[in-house]
Motif scaffolding. Structure first.
Motif, PDB file in Angstrom:
ATOM      1  N   LEU A 151       0.827  -1.208   0.000  1.00  0.00           N
ATOM      2  CA  LEU A 151       0.000   0.000   0.000  1.00  0.00           C
ATOM      3  C   LEU A 151       0.860   1.257   0.000  1.00  0.00           C
ATOM      4  CD1 LEU A 151      -2.921  -0.922   2.422  1.00  0.00           C
ATOM      5  CD2 LEU A 151      -3.058  -0.494  -0.030  1.00  0.00           C
ATOM      6  N   ALA A 152       1.975   1.222   0.723  1.00  0.00           N
ATOM      7  CA  ALA A 152       2.874   2.377   0.744  1.00  0.00           C
ATOM      8  C   ALA A 152       3.421   2.653  -0.660  1.00  0.00           C
ATOM      9  CB  ALA A 152       4.019   2.135   1.722  1.00  0.00           C
ATOM     10  N   ILE A 153       3.769   1.594  -1.384  1.00  0.00           N
ATOM     11  CA  ILE A 153       4.258   1.755  -2.751  1.00  0.00           C
ATOM     12  C   ILE A 153       3.169   2.328  -3.650  1.00  0.00           C
ATOM     13  CG2 ILE A 153       5.019   0.509  -4.809  1.00  0.00           C
ATOM     14  CD1 ILE A 153       6.504  -1.424  -2.940  1.00  0.00           C
ATOM     15  N   GLN A 154       1.964   1.773  -3.515  1.00  0.00           N
ATOM     16  CA  GLN A 154       0.867   2.216  -4.356  1.00  0.00           C
ATOM     17  C   GLN A 154       0.507   3.681  -4.103  1.00  0.00           C
ATOM     18  OE1 GLN A 154       0.724   0.557  -6.973  1.00  0.00           O
ATOM     19  NE2 GLN A 154      -1.437   0.016  -7.041  1.00  0.00           N
ATOM     20  N   HIS A 155       0.549   4.088  -2.840  1.00  0.00           N
ATOM     21  CA  HIS A 155       0.223   5.473  -2.523  1.00  0.00           C
ATOM     22  C   HIS A 155       1.231   6.444  -3.148  1.00  0.00           C
ATOM     23  CE1 HIS A 155      -2.239   4.173   1.241  1.00  0.00           C
ATOM     24  NE2 HIS A 155      -2.944   4.120   0.126  1.00  0.00           N
ATOM     25  N   LYS A 156       2.466   5.991  -3.312  1.00  0.00           N
ATOM     26  CA  LYS A 156       3.492   6.858  -3.894  1.00  0.00           C
ATOM     27  C   LYS A 156       3.523   6.785  -5.415  1.00  0.00           C
ATOM     28  CE  LYS A 156       6.706   6.787   0.037  1.00  0.00           C
ATOM     29  NZ  LYS A 156       8.070   6.382   0.499  1.00  0.00           N
ATOM     30  N   PRO A 174      -0.367 -14.213  -1.762  1.00  0.00           N
ATOM     31  CA  PRO A 174      -0.645 -13.724  -3.120  1.00  0.00           C
ATOM     32  C   PRO A 174      -2.015 -13.066  -3.243  1.00  0.00           C
ATOM     33  CG  PRO A 174       0.400 -15.863  -3.236  1.00  0.00           C
ATOM     34  CD  PRO A 174       0.087 -15.625  -1.791  1.00  0.00           C
ATOM     35  N   PHE A 175      -3.034 -13.627  -2.572  1.00  0.00           N
ATOM     36  CA  PHE A 175      -4.342 -12.991  -2.637  1.00  0.00           C
ATOM     37  C   PHE A 175      -4.315 -11.634  -1.949  1.00  0.00           C
ATOM     38  CE2 PHE A 175      -8.173 -11.812  -0.328  1.00  0.00           C
ATOM     39  CZ  PHE A 175      -9.017 -11.564  -1.407  1.00  0.00           C
ATOM     40  N   GLY A 176      -3.701 -11.558  -0.776  1.00  0.00           N
ATOM     41  CA  GLY A 176      -3.630 -10.280  -0.076  1.00  0.00           C
ATOM     42  C   GLY A 176      -2.979  -9.216  -0.935  1.00  0.00           C
ATOM     43  N   ALA A 177      -1.899  -9.583  -1.623  1.00  0.00           N
ATOM     44  CA  ALA A 177      -1.223  -8.637  -2.504  1.00  0.00           C
ATOM     45  C   ALA A 177      -2.139  -8.206  -3.637  1.00  0.00           C
ATOM     46  CB  ALA A 177       0.050  -9.277  -3.061  1.00  0.00           C
ATOM     47  N   ALA A 178      -2.824  -9.155  -4.245  1.00  0.00           N
ATOM     48  CA  ALA A 178      -3.724  -8.830  -5.347  1.00  0.00           C
ATOM     49  C   ALA A 178      -4.852  -7.915  -4.884  1.00  0.00           C
ATOM     50  CB  ALA A 178      -4.293 -10.122  -5.949  1.00  0.00           C
ATOM     51  N   ALA A 179      -5.391  -8.184  -3.706  1.00  0.00           N
ATOM     52  CA  ALA A 179      -6.520  -7.399  -3.203  1.00  0.00           C
ATOM     53  C   ALA A 179      -6.134  -5.942  -2.984  1.00  0.00           C
ATOM     54  CB  ALA A 179      -7.049  -8.015  -1.910  1.00  0.00           C
ATOM     55  N   GLY A 238      -6.898  -1.591  -0.702  1.00  0.00           N
ATOM     56  CA  GLY A 238      -7.117  -1.987   0.685  1.00  0.00           C
ATOM     57  C   GLY A 238      -7.629  -3.410   0.729  1.00  0.00           C
ATOM     58  N   LEU A 239      -7.775  -3.924   1.951  1.00  0.00           N
ATOM     59  CA  LEU A 239      -8.295  -5.282   2.118  1.00  0.00           C
ATOM     60  C   LEU A 239      -9.192  -5.282   3.351  1.00  0.00           C
ATOM     61  CD1 LEU A 239      -6.194  -8.617   2.032  1.00  0.00           C
ATOM     62  CD2 LEU A 239      -8.531  -8.373   2.834  1.00  0.00           C
ATOM     63  N   ASP A 268       9.720  -7.611   6.756  1.00  0.00           N
ATOM     64  CA  ASP A 268       9.237  -8.150   5.486  1.00  0.00           C
ATOM     65  C   ASP A 268       9.561  -7.140   4.398  1.00  0.00           C
ATOM     66  OD1 ASP A 268       8.193 -10.271   6.902  1.00  0.00           O
ATOM     67  OD2 ASP A 268       6.108  -9.613   6.737  1.00  0.00           O
ATOM     68  N   SER A 269       9.813  -7.605   3.194  1.00  0.00           N
ATOM     69  CA  SER A 269      10.091  -6.700   2.089  1.00  0.00           C
ATOM     70  C   SER A 269       9.206  -7.026   0.895  1.00  0.00           C
ATOM     71  CB  SER A 269      11.565  -6.771   1.675  1.00  0.00           C
ATOM     72  OG  SER A 269      11.840  -7.995   1.027  1.00  0.00           O
ATOM     73  N   VAL A 270       8.847  -5.998   0.147  1.00  0.00           N
ATOM     74  CA  VAL A 270       8.063  -6.169  -1.079  1.00  0.00           C
ATOM     75  C   VAL A 270       8.699  -5.339  -2.184  1.00  0.00           C
ATOM     76  CG1 VAL A 270       5.903  -6.656   0.124  1.00  0.00           C
ATOM     77  CG2 VAL A 270       6.477  -4.308  -0.425  1.00  0.00           C
ATOM     78  N   THR A 271       8.689  -5.885  -3.379  1.00  0.00           N
ATOM     79  CA  THR A 271       9.189  -5.173  -4.552  1.00  0.00           C
ATOM     80  C   THR A 271       8.219  -5.384  -5.701  1.00  0.00           C
ATOM     81  OG1 THR A 271      11.506  -5.465  -3.886  1.00  0.00           O
ATOM     82  CG2 THR A 271      11.084  -4.887  -6.190  1.00  0.00           C
ATOM     83  N   ILE A 272       7.790  -4.298  -6.310  1.00  0.00           N
ATOM     84  CA  ILE A 272       6.932  -4.355  -7.489  1.00  0.00           C
ATOM     85  C   ILE A 272       7.795  -4.035  -8.712  1.00  0.00           C
ATOM     86  CG2 ILE A 272       4.952  -3.350  -8.690  1.00  0.00           C
ATOM     87  CD1 ILE A 272       3.699  -2.755  -6.010  1.00  0.00           C
ATOM     88  N   HIS A 273       7.916  -5.008  -9.617  1.00  0.00           N
ATOM     89  CA  HIS A 273       8.660  -4.822 -10.857  1.00  0.00           C
ATOM     90  C   HIS A 273       7.673  -4.477 -11.967  1.00  0.00           C
ATOM     91  CE1 HIS A 273      12.374  -6.575  -9.157  1.00  0.00           C
ATOM     92  NE2 HIS A 273      11.565  -7.405  -8.525  1.00  0.00           N
TER      93      HIS A 273
END
Length: 455
Positions: free
Chosen positions: A280-285, A324-329, A335-336, A377-382
């Motif tokens: 969500l932090a990535i998406q907001h930016k 994976p579902f949480g990420a997709a949602a 939000g979820l 935890d880390s997340v990366t969107i390519h």
């Protein structure tokens, strides 16, 4: 000189004497416990219509029990089992040190208060006795009981439930010790049930077990005085590698100030909350459209990955344990919440397309204050254009050490009450829940056969 084993044999007794000594609260502890009980009551009401709650009521012949706060005239252990199952059904209830403390303790105390009305202050003191007993035992384990396959809320829960009931019933130290010992023989629940209706049922069993342990004690059944710390007792039996401290002084009375309660923003397993916050932090930016995403990399702890076992969920229960579902949602909806757990959304083409882009990896290590989690935890969107965005999250928003704004939690509680069986009473019930310590008579909150609650 006293041997180490002799010291260990005093653990059950030391905890029992602390429980019997009461009171167990400081003003700060009471305020937080009250917040936990209010949050739990709200999610319990919202979870009353869940399939797990319905199934349990059917087998107990309670299919027409419409309002959880107006229970039928049944034994309190049965009532507590149903309330606890509903409290955990949505996986929206708070947790602490990897355990769902309120989902066990709050239903137990409500069921007992329905049987014998008391004050809100006494309920909160009993809650704290159960919490501190639970935290004391959990803190003695150096390894992840999740990783061994134990569902800790169902393992420690019966003992904590018995501790809380001992306070409400005014049992002495001998009786408390015996009740803790009996409850230790009723522990059980496995991580393999995560993502099924059996998970909240395991929590319901824990609540019921606490009542049985106390009832057997009051009936005269005796048990081993060292069941918690014996070399073949509770702590060693559940310890994944035997690295458990059966001796040494207790710290009961200090755990709430240290560990607090973690309130959930999402109605899914807590093991994925940090990753969702990161996404969500990535998406907001970046405001990246889902169709521009090439791949999503997520790193979580080994125990977390084991709990989040459903890569291709097809049901609401499975989706709660699917990273994976949480990420997709959150990437599709921003939000979820409960609305995203609709089966039609879970199995939609848009969700399925993103599930295929999620790669989950594990990392070693344990968080110093959250033993079921990795240090971060880390997340990366390519993106398809070659760019990438990353985020590292140490503690999720809503954690005791990273609290959410009060209005966020207030909105959650209000939404849950509005979704419960008595939305017409939501505002009046909320007023009673805001300050449980000031409640003179719990019949204003729960009473057997009471039709017009919180009037």
């Amino acid at each position: 000189m006293v041997s180490t084993e002799a010291n260990a044999q005093r653990l059950t007794r030391a905890i029992a004497e602390w429980i019997a000594s009461g009171p167990h609260s400081t003003p700060a502890d009471v305020a937080l416990a009250g917040r936990g009980m209010a949050d739990c009551i709200a999610v319990m009401l919202a979870g009353w219509s869940d399939s797990a709650s319905h199934a349990l009521r059917r087998i107990d012949g309670l299919g027409d029990w419409a309002d959880p706060l107006s229970p039928p005239a049944r034994d309190p252990g049965t009532l507590a089992a149903h309330l606890a199952c509903a409290a955990h059904a949505l996986d929206f209830d708070d947790n602490a040190f990897g355990n769902h403390t309120s989902a066990v303790l709050t239903p137990v105390l409500l069921a007992e208060a329905a049987r014998v009305p008391t004050s809100g202050a006494r309920l909160l003191d009993a809650y704290l006795a159960g919490y501190e007993t639970w935290a004391e035992l959990s803190a003695r384990e150096d390894d992840s009981v999740h990783g061994k396959g134990w569902h800790p809320s169902a393992v420690y829960g019966p003992i904590a439930a018995a501790a809380a009931l001992c306070v409400l019933r005014g049992l002495d130290a001998d009786q408390c010790s015996n009740a803790l010992s009996l409850a230790a023989s009723m522990s059980g629940g496995v991580v393999a049930q995560f993502g099924t209706p059996a998970k909240p049922w395991q929590v319901g069993r824990s609540a019921r077990a606490g009542f049985e342990a106390v009832a057997l004690t009051e009936a005269g059944m005796t048990a081993a005085p060292d069941a918690l710390e014996h070399p073949l007792g509770f702590l060693m039996a559940i310890s994944p590698k035997g690295h458990v401290r059966r001796d040494g002084p207790t710290e009961t009375g200090r755990h709430m100030a240290r560990n607090g309660l973690n309130f959930k923003r999402y109605p899914v397993c807590y093991a994925m909350h940090r990753a969702l916050d990161g996404l969500l932090a990535i998406q907001h930016k970046s405001m990246t459209p889902p169709e521009d995403i090439a791949r999503i990399e997520i790193e979580v702890g080994e125990a977390q990955a084991a709990m989040l076992r459903h890569a291709q969920p097809s049901t609401t229960a499975e989706a709660k344990f699917s990273l994976p579902f949480g990420a997709a949602a959150v990437l599709l909806r921003g939000g979820l919440g409960p609305a995203e757990l609709d089966p039609d959304f879970i199995t939609s083409d848009a969700v399925r397309a993103l599930l295929a882009k999620v790669d989950v990896h594990t990392r070693k290590g344990r968080h110093p204050i959250e033993p079921s989690l990795a240090p971060s935890d880390s997340v990366t969107i390519h993106l398809k254009n070659g760019a990438s965005h990353s985020s590292e999250v140490i503690l999720p928003l809503g954690h005791f050490c990273n609290p959410a704004p009060p209005e966020v939690l207030d909105r959650k509680i209000a939404d849950c009450l509005a979704a419960g069986p008595r939305p017409d009473h939501a505002s009046r019930l909320l007023s009673k829940m805001r300050d449980l310590s000031a409640l003179d008579d719990t019949r204003a909150l729960i009473a057997i056969g009471q039709e017009d609650l919180v009037a």
